[in-house]
Design a protein around this motif. Structure first.
Motif, PDB file in Angstrom:
ATOM      1  N   THR A  18       0.792  -1.136   0.150  1.00 56.85           N
ATOM      2  CA  THR A  18      -0.037   0.143   0.085  1.00 56.85           C
ATOM      3  C   THR A  18       0.855   1.241   0.076  1.00 56.85           C
ATOM      4  O   THR A  18       1.966   1.052   0.582  1.00 56.85           O
ATOM      5  N   HIS A  19       0.405   2.391  -0.714  1.00 57.89           N
ATOM      6  CA  HIS A  19       0.919   3.644  -0.433  1.00 57.89           C
ATOM      7  C   HIS A  19       1.340   4.063   0.724  1.00 57.89           C
ATOM      8  O   HIS A  19       0.323   4.150   1.696  1.00 57.89           O
ATOM      9  N   GLY A  20       2.461   4.394   0.930  1.00 57.60           N
ATOM     10  CA  GLY A  20       3.089   5.001   2.536  1.00 57.60           C
ATOM     11  C   GLY A  20       3.005   3.878   3.602  1.00 57.60           C
ATOM     12  O   GLY A  20       2.845   4.432   4.676  1.00 57.60           O
ATOM     13  N   ARG A  21       2.657   2.886   3.098  1.00 57.92           N
ATOM     14  CA  ARG A  21       2.494   1.749   4.048  1.00 57.92           C
ATOM     15  C   ARG A  21       1.098   1.935   4.926  1.00 57.92           C
ATOM     16  O   ARG A  21       0.920   1.326   6.079  1.00 57.92           O
ATOM     17  N   HIS A  22       0.255   2.530   4.436  1.00 64.51           N
ATOM     18  CA  HIS A  22      -0.968   2.969   5.162  1.00 64.51           C
ATOM     19  C   HIS A  22      -1.766   1.300   5.219  1.00 64.51           C
ATOM     20  O   HIS A  22      -1.875   0.793   4.223  1.00 64.51           O
ATOM     21  N   PRO A  23      -2.277   1.228   6.450  1.00 67.10           N
ATOM     22  CA  PRO A  23      -2.810  -0.235   6.782  1.00 67.10           C
ATOM     23  C   PRO A  23      -4.204  -0.279   6.294  1.00 67.10           C
ATOM     24  O   PRO A  23      -5.223  -0.778   7.125  1.00 67.10           O
ATOM     25  N   TRP A  24      -4.704   0.212   5.058  1.00 66.75           N
ATOM     26  CA  TRP A  24      -6.113   0.180   4.856  1.00 66.75           C
ATOM     27  C   TRP A  24      -6.606  -0.956   4.460  1.00 66.75           C
ATOM     28  O   TRP A  24      -7.763  -1.520   4.484  1.00 66.75           O
ATOM     29  N   LEU A  25      -5.739  -2.116   4.096  1.00 64.35           N
ATOM     30  CA  LEU A  25      -6.275  -3.656   4.039  1.00 64.35           C
ATOM     31  C   LEU A  25      -6.698  -4.123   5.231  1.00 64.35           C
ATOM     32  O   LEU A  25      -6.954  -5.365   5.430  1.00 64.35           O
ATOM     33  N   ALA A  26      -6.430  -3.535   6.583  1.00 61.46           N
ATOM     34  CA  ALA A  26      -7.024  -4.215   7.773  1.00 61.46           C
ATOM     35  C   ALA A  26      -8.380  -4.122   7.792  1.00 61.46           C
ATOM     36  O   ALA A  26      -9.056  -4.782   8.544  1.00 61.46           O
ATOM     37  N   ARG A  27      -8.918  -3.445   6.923  1.00 58.98           N
ATOM     38  CA  ARG A  27     -10.510  -3.314   6.950  1.00 58.98           C
ATOM     39  C   ARG A  27     -11.017  -4.394   6.178  1.00 58.98           C
ATOM     40  O   ARG A  27     -10.645  -4.569   4.800  1.00 58.98           O
ATOM     41  N   PRO A  28     -11.921  -5.282   6.932  1.00 58.75           N
ATOM     42  CA  PRO A  28     -12.532  -6.369   6.107  1.00 58.75           C
ATOM     43  C   PRO A  28     -13.329  -6.123   4.538  1.00 58.75           C
ATOM     44  O   PRO A  28     -13.036  -6.844   3.654  1.00 58.75           O
ATOM     45  N   GLU A  29     -13.831  -5.177   4.868  1.00 61.96           N
ATOM     46  CA  GLU A  29     -14.523  -4.554   3.609  1.00 61.96           C
ATOM     47  C   GLU A  29     -13.540  -4.204   2.328  1.00 61.96           C
ATOM     48  O   GLU A  29     -13.747  -4.336   1.279  1.00 61.96           O
ATOM     49  N   VAL A  31     -10.477  -5.796   2.158  1.00 61.33           N
ATOM     50  CA  VAL A  31     -10.112  -7.064   1.814  1.00 61.33           C
ATOM     51  C   VAL A  31     -11.237  -7.956   0.864  1.00 61.33           C
ATOM     52  O   VAL A  31     -10.595  -8.489  -0.048  1.00 61.33           O
ATOM     53  N   GLN A  32     -12.330  -7.860   1.277  1.00 64.16           N
ATOM     54  CA  GLN A  32     -13.471  -8.320   0.130  1.00 64.16           C
ATOM     55  C   GLN A  32     -13.342  -7.513  -1.124  1.00 64.16           C
ATOM     56  O   GLN A  32     -13.400  -8.210  -2.432  1.00 64.16           O
ATOM     57  N   ARG A  33     -13.186  -6.210  -1.209  1.00 63.60           N
ATOM     58  CA  ARG A  33     -12.747  -5.716  -2.539  1.00 63.60           C
ATOM     59  C   ARG A  33     -11.622  -6.152  -3.231  1.00 63.60           C
ATOM     60  O   ARG A  33     -11.943  -6.327  -4.439  1.00 63.60           O
ATOM     61  N   LEU A  34     -10.620  -6.476  -2.847  1.00 62.58           N
ATOM     62  CA  LEU A  34      -9.530  -7.046  -3.132  1.00 62.58           C
ATOM     63  C   LEU A  34      -9.690  -8.299  -3.709  1.00 62.58           C
ATOM     64  O   LEU A  34      -9.333  -8.649  -4.668  1.00 62.58           O
ATOM     65  N   ARG A  35     -10.346  -9.150  -3.216  1.00 62.51           N
ATOM     66  CA  ARG A  35     -10.611 -10.504  -3.511  1.00 62.51           C
ATOM     67  C   ARG A  35     -11.551 -10.274  -4.786  1.00 62.51           C
ATOM     68  O   ARG A  35     -11.302 -11.379  -5.790  1.00 62.51           O
ATOM     69  N   THR A  36     -12.562  -9.489  -4.858  1.00 63.00           N
ATOM     70  CA  THR A  36     -13.446  -9.235  -5.807  1.00 63.00           C
ATOM     71  C   THR A  36     -12.545  -8.922  -6.976  1.00 63.00           C
ATOM     72  O   THR A  36     -12.872  -9.502  -8.288  1.00 63.00           O
ATOM     73  N   ARG A  75      -2.152  -8.227 -14.782  1.00 59.97           N
ATOM     74  CA  ARG A  75      -2.937  -8.774 -13.521  1.00 59.97           C
ATOM     75  C   ARG A  75      -2.774  -8.224 -12.213  1.00 59.97           C
ATOM     76  O   ARG A  75      -4.055  -7.591 -11.673  1.00 59.97           O
ATOM     77  N   TRP A  76      -1.803  -7.806 -12.027  1.00 59.59           N
ATOM     78  CA  TRP A  76      -1.714  -6.755 -10.928  1.00 59.59           C
ATOM     79  C   TRP A  76      -2.235  -5.334 -11.235  1.00 59.59           C
ATOM     80  O   TRP A  76      -2.877  -4.677 -10.355  1.00 59.59           O
ATOM     81  N   GLN A  77      -1.941  -5.025 -12.391  1.00 55.68           N
ATOM     82  CA  GLN A  77      -2.214  -3.452 -12.707  1.00 55.68           C
ATOM     83  C   GLN A  77      -3.715  -3.551 -12.610  1.00 55.68           C
ATOM     84  O   GLN A  77      -4.294  -2.638 -12.042  1.00 55.68           O
ATOM     85  N   ALA A  78      -4.476  -4.417 -13.228  1.00 61.69           N
ATOM     86  CA  ALA A  78      -5.894  -4.440 -13.266  1.00 61.69           C
ATOM     87  C   ALA A  78      -6.579  -4.524 -12.087  1.00 61.69           C
ATOM     88  O   ALA A  78      -7.288  -3.778 -11.452  1.00 61.69           O
ATOM     89  N   ALA A  79      -5.822  -5.375 -10.941  1.00 61.80           N
ATOM     90  CA  ALA A  79      -6.600  -5.481  -9.448  1.00 61.80           C
ATOM     91  C   ALA A  79      -6.155  -4.177  -8.772  1.00 61.80           C
ATOM     92  O   ALA A  79      -7.213  -3.709  -8.041  1.00 61.80           O
ATOM     93  N   LYS A  80      -5.207  -3.576  -9.015  1.00 63.26           N
ATOM     94  CA  LYS A  80      -4.847  -2.492  -8.150  1.00 63.26           C
ATOM     95  C   LYS A  80      -5.722  -1.081  -8.600  1.00 63.26           C
ATOM     96  O   LYS A  80      -6.357  -0.670  -7.888  1.00 63.26           O
ATOM     97  N   ALA A  81      -6.051  -1.259  -9.915  1.00 65.41           N
ATOM     98  CA  ALA A  81      -6.800  -0.140 -10.722  1.00 65.41           C
ATOM     99  C   ALA A  81      -8.275  -0.365 -10.096  1.00 65.41           C
ATOM    100  O   ALA A  81      -9.148   0.569  -9.739  1.00 65.41           O
ATOM    101  N   HIS A  82      -8.782  -1.553 -10.195  1.00 68.14           N
ATOM    102  CA  HIS A  82     -10.079  -2.019  -9.474  1.00 68.14           C
ATOM    103  C   HIS A  82     -10.289  -1.477  -7.944  1.00 68.14           C
ATOM    104  O   HIS A  82     -11.416  -0.679  -7.797  1.00 68.14           O
ATOM    105  N   CYS A  83      -9.318  -1.900  -7.292  1.00 68.94           N
ATOM    106  CA  CYS A  83      -9.646  -1.366  -5.832  1.00 68.94           C
ATOM    107  C   CYS A  83      -9.328   0.221  -5.831  1.00 68.94           C
ATOM    108  O   CYS A  83     -10.172   0.757  -4.855  1.00 68.94           O
ATOM    109  N   THR A  84      -8.542   0.496  -6.606  1.00 72.17           N
ATOM    110  CA  THR A  84      -8.460   2.284  -6.399  1.00 72.17           C
ATOM    111  C   THR A  84      -9.901   2.782  -6.820  1.00 72.17           C
ATOM    112  O   THR A  84     -10.353   3.732  -6.227  1.00 72.17           O
TER     113      THR A  84
END
Length: 161
Positions: A18-29, A31-36, A75-84
């Motif tokens: 994550t940018h700046g090591r911000h812990p936003w992936l600690a939020r379950p929602e 992580v769910q968006r990342l899985r999607t 694959r990574w670019q698409a997943a990162k763009a989706h989350c953003t």
């Protein structure tokens, strides 16, 4: 996500941060968006997840890719763009970038596959987030344990290092 990929395909280990090591992936929602995001990516560009751990500020994974589409970067670019696209306006998330530019990744040959698998599953313990790998919620460790890839009470790579 577990589509069939030829065993002759490319195997890669990676870390998305994550940018700046911000812990936003600690939020379950989040992580769910990342899985999607990764499910959608896998529909267009097949991949097999051999291992994954989602930490508050990073995603560690081990993929096998098909021989006819061995480049992991799209694959990574698409997943990162989706989350953003879907998360950038959520309260409490950093303004602007969610991901650090680029991805750290390594090709994994068959002889190094086990070491990569162990490294990924031990990462939450190494970082002091849990005492045992089975204690981390967002990990493929329990699936690998059930598949017989780990003995009960596994103490980490080479004794926990």
């Amino acid at each position: 996500m577990h589509q069939e990929v030829s065993p002759q395909g490319r195997c890669v280990r990676f870390c998305l941060t994550t940018h700046g090591r911000h812990p936003w992936l600690a939020r379950p929602e989040a992580v769910q968006r990342l899985r999607t995001a990764f499910r959608q990516v896998a529909r267009r560009r097949p991949l097999v997840w051999d291992a994954a751990v989602v930490l508050p500020d990073a995603v560690h994974g081990l993929w096998r890719l098909p021989p006819d589409d061995p480049d992991p970067r799209p694959r990574w670019q698409a997943a990162k763009a989706h989350c953003t696209r879907h998360l950038r306006h959520w309260p409490g998330l950093p303004r602007g970038r969610l991901w650090r530019p680029g991805v750290a990744w390594w090709d994994v040959d068959p002889e190094a596959w086990r070491e990569a698998l162990d490294h990924i599953h031990w990462e939450p313990v190494r970082r002091g987030l849990v005492g045992r790998p089975e204690g981390w919620r967002y990990s493929s460790y329990r699936r690998c344990l059930a598949a017989g890839l780990y003995p009960a009470g596994w103490s980490g790579p080479q004794g926990g290092a």
